[in-house]
Design a protein around this motif. Structure first.
Motif, PDB file in Angstrom:
ATOM      1  N   ALA A  65       0.837  -1.207   0.000  1.00 32.40           N
ATOM      2  CA  ALA A  65       0.000   0.000   0.000  1.00 32.40           C
ATOM      3  C   ALA A  65       0.872   1.258   0.000  1.00 32.40           C
ATOM      4  N   ALA A  66       2.020   1.190   0.642  1.00 30.27           N
ATOM      5  CA  ALA A  66       2.936   2.341   0.676  1.00 30.27           C
ATOM      6  C   ALA A  66       3.505   2.664  -0.699  1.00 30.27           C
ATOM      7  N   LEU A  67       3.383   1.732  -1.651  1.00 32.14           N
ATOM      8  CA  LEU A  67       3.905   1.953  -3.001  1.00 32.14           C
ATOM      9  C   LEU A  67       2.936   2.720  -3.901  1.00 32.14           C
ATOM     10  N   LEU A  68       1.721   2.964  -3.453  1.00 29.07           N
ATOM     11  CA  LEU A  68       0.733   3.621  -4.323  1.00 29.07           C
ATOM     12  C   LEU A  68       1.217   4.967  -4.872  1.00 29.07           C
ATOM     13  N   PRO A  69       1.908   5.803  -4.101  1.00 34.16           N
ATOM     14  CA  PRO A  69       2.466   7.016  -4.709  1.00 34.16           C
ATOM     15  C   PRO A  69       3.473   6.707  -5.822  1.00 34.16           C
ATOM     16  N   SER A  70       4.196   5.609  -5.708  1.00 36.95           N
ATOM     17  CA  SER A  70       5.134   5.212  -6.767  1.00 36.95           C
ATOM     18  C   SER A  70       4.389   4.785  -8.028  1.00 36.95           C
ATOM     19  N   PHE A  71       3.221   4.157  -7.863  1.00 32.04           N
ATOM     20  CA  PHE A  71       2.386   3.839  -9.028  1.00 32.04           C
ATOM     21  C   PHE A  71       2.060   5.138  -9.772  1.00 32.04           C
ATOM     22  N   ALA A  72       1.656   6.144  -9.014  1.00 27.28           N
ATOM     23  CA  ALA A  72       1.320   7.440  -9.616  1.00 27.28           C
ATOM     24  C   ALA A  72       2.540   8.062 -10.291  1.00 27.28           C
ATOM     25  N   ASP A  73       3.695   7.964  -9.662  1.00 33.24           N
ATOM     26  CA  ASP A  73       4.903   8.564 -10.237  1.00 33.24           C
ATOM     27  C   ASP A  73       5.278   7.921 -11.562  1.00 33.24           C
ATOM     28  N   ILE A  74       5.157   6.602 -11.658  1.00 31.84           N
ATOM     29  CA  ILE A  74       5.439   5.918 -12.929  1.00 31.84           C
ATOM     30  C   ILE A  74       4.397   6.314 -13.969  1.00 31.84           C
ATOM     31  N   HIS A  75       3.162   6.368 -13.557  1.00 31.81           N
ATOM     32  CA  HIS A  75       2.068   6.769 -14.448  1.00 31.81           C
ATOM     33  C   HIS A  75       2.373   8.155 -15.036  1.00 31.81           C
ATOM     34  N   ILE A  76       2.743   9.084 -14.172  1.00 32.55           N
ATOM     35  CA  ILE A  76       3.073  10.446 -14.587  1.00 32.55           C
ATOM     36  C   ILE A  76       4.298  10.451 -15.498  1.00 32.55           C
ATOM     37  N   ALA A  77       5.323   9.670 -15.151  1.00 30.84           N
ATOM     38  CA  ALA A  77       6.550   9.628 -15.962  1.00 30.84           C
ATOM     39  C   ALA A  77       6.260   9.104 -17.363  1.00 30.84           C
ATOM     40  N   CYS A  78       5.407   8.096 -17.474  1.00 34.63           N
ATOM     41  CA  CYS A  78       5.097   7.536 -18.794  1.00 34.63           C
ATOM     42  C   CYS A  78       4.294   8.525 -19.645  1.00 34.63           C
ATOM     43  N   ILE A  79       3.390   9.251 -19.018  1.00 35.60           N
ATOM     44  CA  ILE A  79       2.640  10.266 -19.766  1.00 35.60           C
ATOM     45  C   ILE A  79       3.582  11.391 -20.178  1.00 35.60           C
ATOM     46  N   GLY A  80       4.441  11.817 -19.263  1.00 31.36           N
ATOM     47  CA  GLY A  80       5.344  12.925 -19.546  1.00 31.36           C
ATOM     48  C   GLY A  80       6.458  12.585 -20.518  1.00 31.36           C
ATOM     49  N   THR A  81       7.001  11.367 -20.424  1.00 31.89           N
ATOM     50  CA  THR A  81       8.130  10.959 -21.260  1.00 31.89           C
ATOM     51  C   THR A  81       7.692  10.506 -22.640  1.00 31.89           C
ATOM     52  N   ASP A  82       6.683   9.629 -22.676  1.00 29.68           N
ATOM     53  CA  ASP A  82       6.271   8.993 -23.929  1.00 29.68           C
ATOM     54  C   ASP A  82       4.974   9.565 -24.486  1.00 29.68           C
ATOM     55  N   HIS A  83       4.348  10.461 -23.745  1.00 31.95           N
ATOM     56  CA  HIS A  83       3.039  10.992 -24.129  1.00 31.95           C
ATOM     57  C   HIS A  83       2.015   9.868 -24.225  1.00 31.95           C
ATOM     58  N   THR A  84       2.154   8.911 -23.324  1.00 33.10           N
ATOM     59  CA  THR A  84       1.258   7.761 -23.272  1.00 33.10           C
ATOM     60  C   THR A  84      -0.175   8.217 -22.991  1.00 33.10           C
ATOM     61  N   ILE A  85      -1.114   7.672 -23.762  1.00 32.04           N
ATOM     62  CA  ILE A  85      -2.525   7.891 -23.454  1.00 32.04           C
ATOM     63  C   ILE A  85      -2.872   6.886 -22.360  1.00 32.04           C
ATOM     64  N   ALA A  86      -2.977   7.409 -21.128  1.00 34.37           N
ATOM     65  CA  ALA A  86      -3.183   6.530 -19.981  1.00 34.37           C
ATOM     66  C   ALA A  86      -4.042   7.227 -18.932  1.00 34.37           C
ATOM     67  N   THR A  87      -5.310   7.420 -19.241  1.00 37.05           N
ATOM     68  CA  THR A  87      -6.345   7.890 -18.323  1.00 37.05           C
ATOM     69  C   THR A  87      -6.306   9.400 -18.058  1.00 37.05           C
ATOM     70  N   PHE A  88      -5.143  10.002 -17.955  1.00 40.66           N
ATOM     71  CA  PHE A  88      -5.024  11.402 -17.558  1.00 40.66           C
ATOM     72  C   PHE A  88      -4.314  12.230 -18.627  1.00 40.66           C
ATOM     73  N   THR A  89      -4.633  13.518 -18.653  1.00 38.27           N
ATOM     74  CA  THR A  89      -3.947  14.455 -19.548  1.00 38.27           C
ATOM     75  C   THR A  89      -3.392  15.605 -18.709  1.00 38.27           C
ATOM     76  N   PRO A  90      -2.301  16.205 -19.180  1.00 39.01           N
ATOM     77  CA  PRO A  90      -1.731  17.359 -18.475  1.00 39.01           C
ATOM     78  C   PRO A  90      -2.715  18.521 -18.434  1.00 39.01           C
ATOM     79  N   PRO A  91      -2.610  19.343 -17.413  1.00 35.84           N
ATOM     80  CA  PRO A  91      -1.626  19.270 -16.336  1.00 35.84           C
ATOM     81  C   PRO A  91      -1.974  18.123 -15.388  1.00 35.84           C
ATOM     82  N   LEU A  92      -0.968  17.355 -15.033  1.00 33.78           N
ATOM     83  CA  LEU A  92      -1.181  16.149 -14.227  1.00 33.78           C
ATOM     84  C   LEU A  92      -1.208  16.511 -12.741  1.00 33.78           C
ATOM     85  N   ASN A  93      -2.197  15.975 -12.063  1.00 28.39           N
ATOM     86  CA  ASN A  93      -2.370  16.215 -10.642  1.00 28.39           C
ATOM     87  C   ASN A  93      -1.996  14.925  -9.909  1.00 28.39           C
TER      88      ASN A  93
END
Length: 181
Positions: free
Chosen positions: A16-44
């Motif tokens: 459960a303590a890793l959930l912020p890390s899930f978000a960080d990877i999610h954000i990194a993939c959207i920011g780095t690869d422009h992955t279409i993955a549920t959220f669009t910038p600006p990312l919260n």
């Protein structure tokens, strides 16, 4: 650096303590690869953490099984390197179907075979639980579109205007795949 694939256990405090890390990877993939993955910038980040908390809650009854790639360093510390989700929409007419969601690997851990390891674990667990037909989608033209055929997935087709681009909000096509286990 060693990597292990484990199933997320929402009752495990270290998971459960890793959930912020899930978000960080999610954000990194959207920011780095422009992955279409549920959220669009600006990312919260807080909103994306809440999304992963909901995914973790869905793991309790087994509707979602979250596979984590944990990378260990020389000091024995582990960090989340990537993940993938098996969604099990259990219905009476399709108890054998499952859907692959959110195969995301941190840009810091790419080119190490983690996507394959995660998918192998997902497929093995899916089969053990009776999901013998898997489906997934990805953005047409993305690097991921080239990965799935290498993993034995068959392209079903392309749907135009399927997802909103995180770069320019343009509608991009989505490519759909399936695999019989």
């Amino acid at each position: 650096m060693s990597t292990t694939i484990v199933i997320f256990d929402p009752a495990n405090a270290s998971h459960a303590a890793l959930l912020p890390s899930f978000a960080d990877i999610h954000i990194a993939c959207i920011g780095t690869d422009h992955t279409i993955a549920t959220f669009t910038p600006p990312l919260n980040r807080d909103r994306i953490i809440q999304y992963w908390e909901a995914q973790a809650a869905d793991a309790v009854p087994g509707r979602r099984i979250i596979f984590m790639a944990l990378a260990g360093d020389s000091d024995g510390q582990q960090q989340l390197a990537g993940y993938v989700v098996l969604f099990r929409p259990l219905t009476e007419t399709g108890p054998f179907r499952g859907s692959v969601e959110k195969l995301l690997v941190s840009p810091d851990f790419r080119r190490r075979g983690l996507a394959r390891k995660l998918m192998d674990a997902l497929e093995s667990e899916a089969k053990a639980r009776g999901q013998t037909l898997l489906t997934l989608d990805t953005e047409t033209g993305s690097p991921a579109e080239l990965v799935y055929p290498k993993l034995g997935y068959t392209q079903l087709g392309i749907i135009p205007n399927y997802g909103v681009s995180p770069v320019d909000k343009r509608l991009n096509p989505g490519t759909f795949f399936w695999k019989q286990l």
